[in-house]
Design a protein around this motif. Sequence first.
Motif, mmCIF file in Angstrom:
data_model
loop_
_atom_site.group_PDB
_atom_site.id
_atom_site.type_symbol
_atom_site.label_atom_id
_atom_site.label_comp_id
_atom_site.label_asym_id
_atom_site.label_seq_id
_atom_site.Cartn_x
_atom_site.Cartn_y
_atom_site.Cartn_z
ATOM 1 N N MET A 282 15.177 24.424 74.566
ATOM 2 C CA MET A 282 14.211 24.415 73.456
ATOM 3 C C MET A 282 12.942 25.103 73.933
ATOM 4 O O MET A 282 12.318 24.649 74.890
ATOM 5 N N ASN B 32 9.027 26.811 73.609
ATOM 6 C CA ASN B 32 7.729 26.243 73.219
ATOM 7 C C ASN B 32 7.564 26.189 71.693
ATOM 8 O O ASN B 32 7.141 25.176 71.153
ATOM 9 N N VAL C 175 -2.461 20.607 78.104
ATOM 10 C CA VAL C 175 -1.981 21.360 79.259
ATOM 11 C C VAL C 175 -3.157 21.865 80.098
ATOM 12 O O VAL C 175 -3.104 21.842 81.326
ATOM 13 N N SER D 298 -5.345 21.135 89.619
ATOM 14 C CA SER D 298 -6.053 22.093 90.464
ATOM 15 C C SER D 298 -7.048 21.389 91.382
ATOM 16 O O SER D 298 -7.308 21.830 92.488
ATOM 17 N N MET E 45 -3.783 13.447 90.993
ATOM 18 C CA MET E 45 -2.518 13.168 90.310
ATOM 19 C C MET E 45 -2.845 12.629 88.919
ATOM 20 O O MET E 45 -3.905 12.065 88.696
ATOM 21 N N PHE F 122 6.879 16.329 89.675
ATOM 22 C CA PHE F 122 6.874 15.402 88.553
ATOM 23 C C PHE F 122 7.802 14.238 88.879
ATOM 24 O O PHE F 122 8.950 14.443 89.244
ATOM 25 N N MET G 190 -5.783 9.972 88.625
ATOM 26 C CA MET G 190 -6.290 9.765 87.270
ATOM 27 C C MET G 190 -5.215 9.025 86.468
ATOM 28 O O MET G 190 -4.105 9.530 86.298
ATOM 29 N N PHE H 205 -7.173 9.864 81.569
ATOM 30 C CA PHE H 205 -6.703 11.159 81.079
ATOM 31 C C PHE H 205 -6.891 11.259 79.564
ATOM 32 O O PHE H 205 -7.383 12.266 79.056
ATOM 33 N N LEU I 260 -9.388 13.868 77.546
ATOM 34 C CA LEU I 260 -8.810 14.769 76.559
ATOM 35 C C LEU I 260 -9.439 14.532 75.180
ATOM 36 O O LEU I 260 -9.696 15.488 74.439
ATOM 37 N N SER J 251 10.531 23.953 77.193
ATOM 38 C CA SER J 251 9.490 24.832 77.730
ATOM 39 C C SER J 251 8.149 24.474 77.108
ATOM 40 O O SER J 251 8.066 24.353 75.885
ATOM 41 N N VAL J 252 7.142 24.309 77.908
ATOM 42 C CA VAL J 252 5.802 24.108 77.379
ATOM 43 C C VAL J 252 4.940 25.267 77.855
ATOM 44 O O VAL J 252 4.763 25.475 79.058
ATOM 45 N N GLN J 253 4.449 26.026 76.871
ATOM 46 C CA GLN J 253 3.702 27.257 77.156
ATOM 47 C C GLN J 253 2.503 27.002 78.070
ATOM 48 O O GLN J 253 1.749 26.058 77.858
ATOM 49 N N GLY J 254 2.341 27.825 79.064
ATOM 50 C CA GLY J 254 1.195 27.705 79.967
ATOM 51 C C GLY J 254 1.336 26.582 80.972
ATOM 52 O O GLY J 254 0.453 26.356 81.793
ATOM 53 N N PHE J 255 2.443 25.851 80.897
ATOM 54 C CA PHE J 255 2.596 24.709 81.799
ATOM 55 C C PHE J 255 3.874 24.851 82.625
ATOM 56 O O PHE J 255 3.800 25.034 83.840
ATOM 57 N N PHE K 294 10.722 21.685 81.644
ATOM 58 C CA PHE K 294 11.349 20.439 82.050
ATOM 59 C C PHE K 294 12.853 20.614 81.899
ATOM 60 O O PHE K 294 13.334 20.975 80.834
ATOM 61 N N PHE L 230 10.816 19.366 87.018
ATOM 62 C CA PHE L 230 9.746 20.133 86.389
ATOM 63 C C PHE L 230 9.503 21.389 87.197
ATOM 64 O O PHE L 230 9.313 21.320 88.409
ATOM 65 N N PRO M 279 6.905 24.352 87.405
ATOM 66 C CA PRO M 279 5.640 24.900 86.910
ATOM 67 C C PRO M 279 5.777 26.376 86.556
ATOM 68 O O PRO M 279 6.489 27.113 87.245
ATOM 69 N N LEU N 125 0.314 28.068 85.343
ATOM 70 C CA LEU N 125 -0.081 26.882 86.102
ATOM 71 C C LEU N 125 -0.172 27.186 87.594
ATOM 72 O O LEU N 125 -1.132 26.800 88.267
ATOM 73 N N SER O 87 -3.303 28.970 88.389
ATOM 74 C CA SER O 87 -4.505 28.136 88.318
ATOM 75 C C SER O 87 -4.632 27.224 89.539
ATOM 76 O O SER O 87 -5.694 26.660 89.806
ATOM 77 N N LEU O 88 -3.569 27.085 90.293
ATOM 78 C CA LEU O 88 -3.604 26.221 91.484
ATOM 79 C C LEU O 88 -4.062 26.968 92.723
ATOM 80 O O LEU O 88 -4.371 26.365 93.742
#
Lengths: 90, 90
Positions: A1, A3, A29, A37, A41, A79, B1, B6, B10, B43-47, B50, B79, B81, B85, B88-89
């Motif tokens: 599946m 995004n 995200v 970053s 956690m 994860f 966190m 979190f 957010l 799929s999660v965009q930018g992340f 899974f 997961f 990445p 992502l 960004s790390l």
Amino acid sequence: MNNKEFVAELAKQTGRTPKETQTLITALVGELSAQLSDENMVSVQGFGNFEVRKKAEHIMVNPSTRQRMLVPPRIDIKFRPGTTLKESLK
Amino acid sequence: MNNKEFVAELAKQTGRTPKETQTLITALVGELSAQLSDENMVSVQGFGNFEVRKKAEHIMVNPSTRQRMLVPPRIDIKFRPGTTLKESLK
């Protein structure tokens, strides 16, 4: 599946537009990435924990050629599914 | 966190109440879990992605005692990445 499909499905379930749903996921995200970053956690209830593991720069020797190599530092994200998620997979 | 921190962070960033934010995260996590239970990758965009990995039930032999053991089937969530992502790390 992919995004797009995921966003569409979630939008349908929450009664929001796909665009609004995508905005929320992007914010989530972004915040998750920012925390990771900073090497924090993050726990997400009912889902699991995202952890950061750092591996320092180190020297590796190839045993057959005796050549030394510098392995660059690496950051991994691990994860760990929580119990609720694990139960739902059974 | 933890989850509460979190959600609070957010909520602040998206201009929503913590309660509303938690509801959205719960819906997201529920949908993700449902997809993973059906063995669909998400799929999660930018992340990242899974993925579900199934390991079938199998018999293992302890080499020193020669005792046979039945290892129950296992489902793991992996997961991976995505590049955004990972970048960004750095």
